[in-house]
Design an enzyme around this catalytic site. Structure first.
Site, PDB file in Angstrom:
ATOM      1  N   ASP A 123       0.828  -1.200   0.000  1.00 39.75           N
ATOM      2  CA  ASP A 123       0.000   0.000   0.000  1.00 39.75           C
ATOM      3  C   ASP A 123       0.864   1.253   0.000  1.00 39.75           C
ATOM      4  O   ASP A 123       1.953   1.271   0.571  1.00 39.75           O
ATOM      5  CB  ASP A 123      -0.909   0.028   1.232  1.00 39.75           C
ATOM      6  CG  ASP A 123      -2.123  -0.874   1.080  1.00 39.75           C
ATOM      7  OD1 ASP A 123      -2.466  -1.219  -0.063  1.00 39.75           O
ATOM      8  OD2 ASP A 123      -2.733  -1.227   2.111  1.00 39.75           O
ATOM      9  N   ARG A 179      -2.281  -0.797  -8.152  1.00 42.33           N
ATOM     10  CA  ARG A 179      -3.636  -0.367  -7.819  1.00 42.33           C
ATOM     11  C   ARG A 179      -3.665   1.148  -7.977  1.00 42.33           C
ATOM     12  O   ARG A 179      -2.838   1.850  -7.393  1.00 42.33           O
ATOM     13  CB  ARG A 179      -4.010  -0.737  -6.384  1.00 42.33           C
ATOM     14  CG  ARG A 179      -5.374  -0.164  -5.948  1.00 42.33           C
ATOM     15  CD  ARG A 179      -5.554  -0.199  -4.434  1.00 42.33           C
ATOM     16  NE  ARG A 179      -5.579  -1.547  -3.938  1.00 42.33           N
ATOM     17  CZ  ARG A 179      -5.047  -1.925  -2.782  1.00 42.33           C
ATOM     18  NH1 ARG A 179      -4.421  -1.052  -2.012  1.00 42.33           N
ATOM     19  NH2 ARG A 179      -5.126  -3.181  -2.393  1.00 42.33           N
ATOM     20  N   THR A 221     -11.952   2.263  -7.665  1.00 40.87           N
ATOM     21  CA  THR A 221     -12.829   3.446  -7.609  1.00 40.87           C
ATOM     22  C   THR A 221     -14.260   3.027  -7.343  1.00 40.87           C
ATOM     23  O   THR A 221     -14.676   1.915  -7.698  1.00 40.87           O
ATOM     24  CB  THR A 221     -12.755   4.256  -8.912  1.00 40.87           C
ATOM     25  OG1 THR A 221     -13.528   5.439  -8.772  1.00 40.87           O
ATOM     26  CG2 THR A 221     -13.251   3.462 -10.107  1.00 40.87           C
TER      27      THR A 221
END
Length: 303
Positions: A123, A179, A221
């Site tokens: 992340d 991502r 999204t």
């Protein structure tokens, strides 16, 4: 205005009250909760990425504990046959304390995951971490080219330059894997777009660059505008179904999620769980104050 006020005062409310809202967006507090929700999502056509909540630790002892927890989580989820992968926040493993220790711990997690043919997503966190997390990704991808990915945040001015700079480690056999999300951390206007549409515009510039250059794209999204634009880009560049996926947060826009699945696209749902849920919940509300309406409903509907 009322929603934003609630979002700002929520971190100071009793956790039991906050949980009334949060339980709709967090799988639970235990591994068993994460497994249960992941199986439910699998039955409805979604794959998952698993996130143990927690970040910005204070000691390396905590980092070691988190490493061991992730190894145990990988064992549990893979033994249950759950189709998914795992997301890790480097600050949980000491990024801001000792970069080398952080690298070593995440490498151990990735070594364990790759042995089970699983995948780790690193992340992206706030702006102080970006350079360190790109460096971390570069080192890990060199050793585990098929089993690790990173996150890019569309609201940062620098993201296109970062994307272009990483093309030196992109190949057809071992493509970059990102991502792409809008971004959730509060950053100054000097480094981050603030306007709703300008973030959307930059998101689509980044996504188009990824799709036309063969980069694997996790299209993260809940924005219908971006979903529709993504459909058009996928068609424009004739992107094979195995070169991208859509991603959403657990509990958010389930109807849109179902429509994407019905159109034949791979969907991956980000499933967070753990006892350190409070910070995640309050940050999500600050990102989207409109969620505050759900708190009011929950107070009346669920007691």
């Amino acid at each position: 205005m009322i929603n934003r006020l609630i979002a700002n005062i929520l971190p100071y409310m009793p956790p039991r009250l906050v949980w009334i809202f949060s339980c709709r967006y967090i799988a639970g507090k235990t591994v068993e909760d994460g497994i249960r929700v992941s199986k439910e999502l699998g039955a409805s056509g979604s794959e998952v990425t698993i996130d143990l909540l927690g970040e910005f630790i204070r000691t390396l002892e905590e980092a070691e504990v988190n490493k061991q927890k992730y190894i145990e989580i990988i064992d549990r989820f893979t033994s249950e046959g759950i189709k998914g992968n795992f997301s890790v926040k480097p600050t949980m493993f000491g990024l801001l304390i000792d970069k080398e220790v952080c690298y070593r711990y995440i490498r151990e997690i990735l070594l364990h995951a790759s042995a089970k043919n699983s995948f780790i997503r690193v992340d992206m966190e706030d702006s102080q971490c970006v350079d360190m997390e790109i460096d971390l990704y570069r080192k890990l991808k060199a050793e585990f080219p098929h089993h690790v990915g990173l996150v890019l945040q569309a609201y940062l001015h620098r993201s296109m330059a970062d994307l272009e700079a990483m093309m030196d480690i992109h190949t057809q056999e071992f493509p970059l894997n990102f991502r792409l999300c809008k971004g959730i951390y509060i950053e100054p206007a000097a480094i981050a777009y603030k306007g709703h549409q300008e973030i959307r515009d930059n998101y689509l510039l980044l996504l188009e660059y990824m799709l036309k250059n063969g980069i694997y794209a996790g299209i993260a999204t809940h924005d219908k505008y971006l979903v529709e634009a993504a459909y058009q880009l996928i068609e424009k560049y004739r992107v094979p179904h195995d070169k991208y996926e859509f991603q959403m947060l657990y509990g958010v826009t389930p109807e849109l999620r179902s429509r994407i699945i019905k159109r034949g696209h791979l969907m991956r749902v980000y499933v967070p769980f753990g006892k350190d849920w409070f910070g995640y919940a309050t940050r999500r509300l600050k990102e989207n104050p409109k969620m505050a309406a759900h708190i009011i409903k929950a107070l009346f509907v669920r007691g």
